[in-house]
Design a protein around this motif. Structure first.
Motif, PDB file in Angstrom:
ATOM      1  N   GLY A  28      -1.291   9.910  -6.422  1.00  0.00           N
ATOM      2  CA  GLY A  28      -0.722   9.927  -5.071  1.00  0.00           C
ATOM      3  C   GLY A  28      -1.648  10.417  -3.983  1.00  0.00           C
ATOM      4  O   GLY A  28      -1.250  10.545  -2.822  1.00  0.00           O
ATOM      5  N   GLY A  29      -2.897  10.730  -4.322  1.00  0.00           N
ATOM      6  CA  GLY A  29      -3.808  11.222  -3.292  1.00  0.00           C
ATOM      7  C   GLY A  29      -4.826  12.216  -3.826  1.00  0.00           C
ATOM      8  O   GLY A  29      -5.127  12.230  -5.019  1.00  0.00           O
ATOM      9  N   GLN A  30      -5.323  13.053  -2.932  1.00  0.00           N
ATOM     10  CA  GLN A  30      -6.430  13.939  -3.298  1.00  0.00           C
ATOM     11  C   GLN A  30      -6.189  15.359  -2.775  1.00  0.00           C
ATOM     12  O   GLN A  30      -5.795  15.555  -1.634  1.00  0.00           O
ATOM     13  CB  GLN A  30      -7.711  13.390  -2.670  1.00  0.00           C
ATOM     14  CG  GLN A  30      -8.982  14.074  -3.139  1.00  0.00           C
ATOM     15  CD  GLN A  30     -10.202  13.406  -2.498  1.00  0.00           C
ATOM     16  OE1 GLN A  30     -10.393  13.507  -1.290  1.00  0.00           O
ATOM     17  NE2 GLN A  30     -11.001  12.724  -3.300  1.00  0.00           N
ATOM     18  N   LEU A  31      -6.431  16.324  -3.681  1.00  0.00           N
ATOM     19  CA  LEU A  31      -6.349  17.733  -3.289  1.00  0.00           C
ATOM     20  C   LEU A  31      -7.766  18.277  -3.231  1.00  0.00           C
ATOM     21  O   LEU A  31      -8.554  18.054  -4.145  1.00  0.00           O
ATOM     22  CB  LEU A  31      -5.598  18.547  -4.345  1.00  0.00           C
ATOM     23  CG  LEU A  31      -4.127  18.236  -4.607  1.00  0.00           C
ATOM     24  CD1 LEU A  31      -3.653  19.008  -5.833  1.00  0.00           C
ATOM     25  CD2 LEU A  31      -3.289  18.599  -3.387  1.00  0.00           C
ATOM     26  N   VAL A  32      -8.068  19.002  -2.171  1.00  0.00           N
ATOM     27  CA  VAL A  32      -9.348  19.695  -2.117  1.00  0.00           C
ATOM     28  C   VAL A  32      -9.032  21.182  -2.253  1.00  0.00           C
ATOM     29  O   VAL A  32      -8.361  21.771  -1.405  1.00  0.00           O
ATOM     30  CB  VAL A  32     -10.099  19.412  -0.801  1.00  0.00           C
ATOM     31  CG1 VAL A  32     -11.460  20.112  -0.818  1.00  0.00           C
ATOM     32  CG2 VAL A  32     -10.278  17.907  -0.612  1.00  0.00           C
ATOM     33  N   VAL A  33      -9.478  21.756  -3.382  1.00  0.00           N
ATOM     34  CA  VAL A  33      -9.179  23.156  -3.673  1.00  0.00           C
ATOM     35  C   VAL A  33     -10.340  24.010  -3.186  1.00  0.00           C
ATOM     36  O   VAL A  33     -11.483  23.791  -3.577  1.00  0.00           O
ATOM     37  CB  VAL A  33      -9.011  23.373  -5.198  1.00  0.00           C
ATOM     38  CG1 VAL A  33      -8.617  24.819  -5.473  1.00  0.00           C
ATOM     39  CG2 VAL A  33      -7.986  22.419  -5.779  1.00  0.00           C
ATOM     40  N   LEU A  59       3.145  18.477  -0.434  1.00  0.00           N
ATOM     41  CA  LEU A  59       3.111  19.310   0.772  1.00  0.00           C
ATOM     42  C   LEU A  59       1.960  18.942   1.714  1.00  0.00           C
ATOM     43  O   LEU A  59       1.859  19.468   2.824  1.00  0.00           O
ATOM     44  CB  LEU A  59       2.977  20.790   0.375  1.00  0.00           C
ATOM     45  CG  LEU A  59       4.140  21.378  -0.429  1.00  0.00           C
ATOM     46  CD1 LEU A  59       3.764  22.750  -0.972  1.00  0.00           C
ATOM     47  CD2 LEU A  59       5.407  21.467   0.420  1.00  0.00           C
ATOM     48  N   MET A  60       1.070  18.043   1.249  1.00  0.00           N
ATOM     49  CA  MET A  60      -0.101  17.677   2.048  1.00  0.00           C
ATOM     50  C   MET A  60       0.255  16.634   3.107  1.00  0.00           C
ATOM     51  O   MET A  60       1.187  15.862   2.923  1.00  0.00           O
ATOM     52  CB  MET A  60      -1.200  17.094   1.134  1.00  0.00           C
ATOM     53  CG  MET A  60      -1.812  18.106   0.199  1.00  0.00           C
ATOM     54  SD  MET A  60      -2.594  19.441   1.114  1.00  0.00           S
ATOM     55  CE  MET A  60      -2.839  20.646  -0.195  1.00  0.00           C
ATOM     56  N   PRO A  61      -0.533  16.601   4.192  1.00  0.00           N
ATOM     57  CA  PRO A  61      -0.302  15.550   5.184  1.00  0.00           C
ATOM     58  C   PRO A  61      -0.659  14.176   4.622  1.00  0.00           C
ATOM     59  O   PRO A  61      -1.483  14.074   3.701  1.00  0.00           O
ATOM     60  CB  PRO A  61      -1.263  15.922   6.323  1.00  0.00           C
ATOM     61  CG  PRO A  61      -2.217  16.920   5.788  1.00  0.00           C
ATOM     62  CD  PRO A  61      -1.618  17.525   4.564  1.00  0.00           C
ATOM     63  N   GLU A  62      -0.046  13.128   5.168  1.00  0.00           N
ATOM     64  CA  GLU A  62      -0.405  11.776   4.740  1.00  0.00           C
ATOM     65  C   GLU A  62      -1.795  11.452   5.271  1.00  0.00           C
ATOM     66  O   GLU A  62      -2.158  11.850   6.376  1.00  0.00           O
ATOM     67  CB  GLU A  62       0.607  10.765   5.288  1.00  0.00           C
ATOM     68  CG  GLU A  62       1.935  10.838   4.563  1.00  0.00           C
ATOM     69  CD  GLU A  62       2.878   9.709   4.956  1.00  0.00           C
ATOM     70  OE1 GLU A  62       2.467   8.821   5.725  1.00  0.00           O
ATOM     71  OE2 GLU A  62       4.023   9.730   4.497  1.00  0.00           O
ATOM     72  N   GLY A  63      -2.555  10.747   4.444  1.00  0.00           N
ATOM     73  CA  GLY A  63      -3.899  10.371   4.892  1.00  0.00           C
ATOM     74  C   GLY A  63      -4.746   9.943   3.715  1.00  0.00           C
ATOM     75  O   GLY A  63      -4.398  10.205   2.558  1.00  0.00           O
ATOM     76  N   MET A  72       0.860  -1.197   0.000  1.00  0.00           N
ATOM     77  CA  MET A  72       0.000   0.000   0.000  1.00  0.00           C
ATOM     78  C   MET A  72       0.899   1.250   0.000  1.00  0.00           C
ATOM     79  O   MET A  72       1.696   1.448   0.904  1.00  0.00           O
ATOM     80  CB  MET A  72      -0.875  -0.064   1.273  1.00  0.00           C
ATOM     81  CG  MET A  72      -1.782   1.142   1.481  1.00  0.00           C
ATOM     82  SD  MET A  72      -3.161   1.149   0.344  1.00  0.00           S
ATOM     83  CE  MET A  72      -3.695   2.822   0.530  1.00  0.00           C
ATOM     84  N   THR A  73       0.748   2.085  -1.015  1.00  0.00           N
ATOM     85  CA  THR A  73       1.563   3.304  -1.033  1.00  0.00           C
ATOM     86  C   THR A  73       0.935   4.332  -0.088  1.00  0.00           C
ATOM     87  O   THR A  73      -0.261   4.313   0.166  1.00  0.00           O
ATOM     88  CB  THR A  73       1.610   3.914  -2.447  1.00  0.00           C
ATOM     89  OG1 THR A  73       0.270   4.046  -2.902  1.00  0.00           O
ATOM     90  CG2 THR A  73       2.389   3.048  -3.409  1.00  0.00           C
ATOM     91  N   ASP A  74       1.768   5.212   0.413  1.00  0.00           N
ATOM     92  CA  ASP A  74       1.256   6.267   1.290  1.00  0.00           C
ATOM     93  C   ASP A  74       0.531   7.295   0.446  1.00  0.00           C
ATOM     94  O   ASP A  74       1.112   7.859  -0.473  1.00  0.00           O
ATOM     95  CB  ASP A  74       2.423   6.971   2.007  1.00  0.00           C
ATOM     96  CG  ASP A  74       3.120   6.004   2.947  1.00  0.00           C
ATOM     97  OD1 ASP A  74       2.432   5.094   3.447  1.00  0.00           O
ATOM     98  OD2 ASP A  74       4.337   6.135   3.156  1.00  0.00           O
ATOM     99  N   THR A  75      -0.726   7.538   0.747  1.00  0.00           N
ATOM    100  CA  THR A  75      -1.419   8.602   0.008  1.00  0.00           C
ATOM    101  C   THR A  75      -1.471   9.850   0.879  1.00  0.00           C
ATOM    102  O   THR A  75      -1.409   9.785   2.100  1.00  0.00           O
ATOM    103  CB  THR A  75      -2.864   8.197  -0.366  1.00  0.00           C
ATOM    104  OG1 THR A  75      -3.549   7.859   0.835  1.00  0.00           O
ATOM    105  CG2 THR A  75      -2.887   7.026  -1.319  1.00  0.00           C
ATOM    106  N   ARG A  76      -1.597  10.975   0.205  1.00  0.00           N
ATOM    107  CA  ARG A  76      -1.694  12.250   0.898  1.00  0.00           C
ATOM    108  C   ARG A  76      -3.006  12.912   0.508  1.00  0.00           C
ATOM    109  O   ARG A  76      -3.504  12.701  -0.595  1.00  0.00           O
ATOM    110  CB  ARG A  76      -0.530  13.158   0.482  1.00  0.00           C
ATOM    111  CG  ARG A  76       0.798  12.641   0.948  1.00  0.00           C
ATOM    112  CD  ARG A  76       1.964  13.503   0.460  1.00  0.00           C
ATOM    113  NE  ARG A  76       3.202  12.987   1.016  1.00  0.00           N
ATOM    114  CZ  ARG A  76       3.690  13.314   2.211  1.00  0.00           C
ATOM    115  NH1 ARG A  76       3.066  14.195   2.958  1.00  0.00           N
ATOM    116  NH2 ARG A  76       4.804  12.781   2.663  1.00  0.00           N
ATOM    117  N   SER A  77      -3.528  13.712   1.396  1.00  0.00           N
ATOM    118  CA  SER A  77      -4.719  14.482   1.042  1.00  0.00           C
ATOM    119  C   SER A  77      -4.780  15.711   1.925  1.00  0.00           C
ATOM    120  O   SER A  77      -4.266  15.711   3.042  1.00  0.00           O
ATOM    121  CB  SER A  77      -5.985  13.642   1.237  1.00  0.00           C
ATOM    122  OG  SER A  77      -6.127  13.327   2.600  1.00  0.00           O
TER     123      SER A  77
END
Length: 297
Positions: free
Chosen positions: A53-58, A171-175, A1-6
């Protein structure tokens, strides 16, 4: 499982530096309305960007400005609130204009949000010369010492958007992701429809009018035995003279606004739309706390 960031990012800058256009380009779908008129955005609109690699909430916010009305003050307060909650703040300055006192003031004010990482973006590179872009990068870089990155980009040609997404994600936290991956915004359908109507109404109106326009949606419902969706909405202005401008000669301008808005609403509801628009006058609503509350501010 790769570390995702959001996490959450917001773009700040003077009005009309291209924040909403950038939000839409990153999300890949129109979630924020855009207009040549400053102060088009009035709410914190969230657009969701899914990356490997994850999700950005703009969070798209109103431009920061010196308020002249209670509405203006409330918009500034909204920006303050958002800035206190996000993980990354991306400061935007257009490549086509020299960095001025307004930019400096906003860049300095970011020190009030120590929790957030800061990134600087030079926007609208498609409209600028190489020299302008270089000059702007130097000016913007000098505004603060703690930029995590300084990136030139164009939302229109999508140049460097992937670079921006990857940089923001790093730059986002892991999660885990914060929203399901098929969601592009947390705006309600009614809110999105109201904004599309306001965008159509803003098109081509005179300078004093844009701030005076608000839109409320009374009802959105699928018509029985038909593929039509009925939308009932009000365009709210402050004075009778403005009502006359919006309606136009023999209703021609209102018909035009309706036709334009319908084009934007149909893809949202996935079918044909019957749009009923009424123009109402709410005297000086931008300065009246009760009216502002009714209109959702």
């Amino acid at each position: 499982m790769t570390d995702t960031r959001s996490g959450f990012v917001t773009f700040v800058g003077r009005p009309n530096v291209g924040k909403s256009t950038l939000t839409n380009a990153l999300v890949g779908e129109k979630v924020a309305i855009t207009s040549e008129k400053p102060q088009t955005t009035r709410r914190a609109i969230r657009g969701i960007v899914n990356r490997p690699g994850g999700q950005l909430v703009v969070v798209d916010t109103p431009g920061i400005h010196r308020p002249r009305t209670l509405l203006g003050q409330r918009l500034n307060d909204l920006v303050e609130q958002v800035l206190g909650d996000v993980d990354v703040i991306a400061f935007c300055a257009p490549a086509t204009e020299k960095v001025g006192p307004g930019d400096r003031r906003i860049a300095e004010s970011l020190s009030g949000y120590p929790r957030a990482k800061k990134v600087a973006l030079v926007t609208k590179t498609d409209a600028a010369t190489r020299e302008q872009i270089t000059e702007r990068l130097i000016e913007v870089d000098a505004l603060r010492e703690d930029w995590a990155a300084v990136i030139p980009l164009s939302a229109v040609t999508r140049d460097q958007l992937d670079v921006l997404s990857d940089e923001l994600l790093s730059l986002m936290p892991e999660g885990p992701a914060l929203y399901p991956d098929d969601v592009v915004t947390d705006e309600s359908l009614e809110d999105r429809i109201a904004e599309i109507i306001r965008e159509a109404a803003l098109d081509g109106v005179r300078d004093e009018l844009p701030h005076s326009i608000a839109v409320t949606v009374d009802d959105v419902s699928a018509r029985e035995d038909s593929d039509l969706t009925d939308v009932y909405a009000n365009i709210v202005v402050e004075r009778d003279s403005q009502k006359a401008i919006i309606i136009g000669r023999k209703g021609s301008r209102l018909a035009d606004v309706g036709a334009r808005a319908r084009k934007g609403i149909e893809p949202l509801v996935g079918g044909r739309v019957y749009l009923s628009l009424h123009v109402r006058v709410a005297k000086e609503w931008q300065r009246d706390p009760k009216q502002l509350g009714r209109l959702g501010f």
